[in-house]
Design an enzyme around this catalytic site. Structure first.
Site, PDB file in Angstrom:
ATOM      1  N   TYR A 294     -11.423  -3.822  -5.329  1.00 38.30           N
ATOM      2  CA  TYR A 294     -11.270  -5.184  -5.851  1.00 38.30           C
ATOM      3  C   TYR A 294     -11.696  -5.341  -7.305  1.00 38.30           C
ATOM      4  CZ  TYR A 294     -16.144  -4.861  -4.452  1.00 38.30           C
ATOM      5  OH  TYR A 294     -17.437  -4.429  -4.286  1.00 38.30           O
ATOM      6  N   GLY A 295     -12.101  -4.244  -7.958  1.00 35.10           N
ATOM      7  CA  GLY A 295     -12.603  -4.363  -9.327  1.00 35.10           C
ATOM      8  C   GLY A 295     -12.074  -3.284 -10.250  1.00 35.10           C
ATOM      9  N   THR A 296     -12.973  -2.478 -10.793  1.00 33.66           N
ATOM     10  CA  THR A 296     -12.599  -1.500 -11.816  1.00 33.66           C
ATOM     11  C   THR A 296     -11.803  -0.318 -11.280  1.00 33.66           C
ATOM     12  OG1 THR A 296     -14.658  -0.244 -11.636  1.00 33.66           O
ATOM     13  CG2 THR A 296     -14.627  -2.120 -13.182  1.00 33.66           C
ATOM     14  N   LEU A 297     -11.609  -0.226  -9.970  1.00 37.70           N
ATOM     15  CA  LEU A 297     -10.762   0.823  -9.399  1.00 37.70           C
ATOM     16  C   LEU A 297      -9.305   0.382  -9.254  1.00 37.70           C
ATOM     17  CD1 LEU A 297     -13.266   2.140  -6.745  1.00 37.70           C
ATOM     18  CD2 LEU A 297     -12.333   3.467  -8.645  1.00 37.70           C
TER      19      LEU A 297
ATOM     20  N   GLU B  60     -19.842   4.476  -6.990  1.00 36.22           N
ATOM     21  CA  GLU B  60     -20.395   3.224  -6.470  1.00 36.22           C
ATOM     22  C   GLU B  60     -21.868   3.338  -6.066  1.00 36.22           C
ATOM     23  OE1 GLU B  60     -18.747   0.692  -6.974  1.00 36.22           O
ATOM     24  OE2 GLU B  60     -16.630   1.186  -6.859  1.00 36.22           O
TER      25      GLU B  60
END
Length: 116
Positions: free
Chosen positions: A7-10, A72
């Protein structure tokens, strides 16, 4: 093989997406309203709440999952959660750090964090 919801930087076009370039992309998907998407500065985190969050689903192998876990910082900063998606049960990274003073991203979309 495992499904992972990111849901973010990936996500595609984001800074850490390179870790997923060899993985099968299944699609974009809004979660049920069971999270809060927090702005941690350079990246987001989700915690339990009442907000839908936009993410992407990938099929990853064990070596890729291990690389994602290192990024993570599992189990220190994040741990694995499980979420039912249209493609089956997926892992996601659940933030476990301090939340006091952090703002939720109202849109539920990391890319729209600056949109008022």
């Amino acid at each position: 093989m495992a499904l992972v919801w990111v849901y973010g930087t990936l996500r595609r076009g984001e800074g850490n997406h390179g870790l997923l370039t060899d993985c099968a992309y299944l699609g974009q998907w809004w979660s049920p309203p069971c999270f809060y998407l927090l702005d941690l500065g350079e990246y987001p985190g989700v915690i339990t709440g009442q907000q839908a969050v936009l993410g992407e689903i990938y099929v990853v192998d064990e070596p890729t999952l291990a690389r994602l876990d290192r990024l993570e910082e599992v189990p220190v900063e994040y741990d694995h959660g499980r979420l039912r998606t249209p493609w089956g049960e997926a892992l996601y990274y659940h933030y476990r750090g301090p939340t006091r003073g952090l703002a939720a991203i109202a849109s539920g979309d990391w890319r729209a964090r600056y949109v008022c």
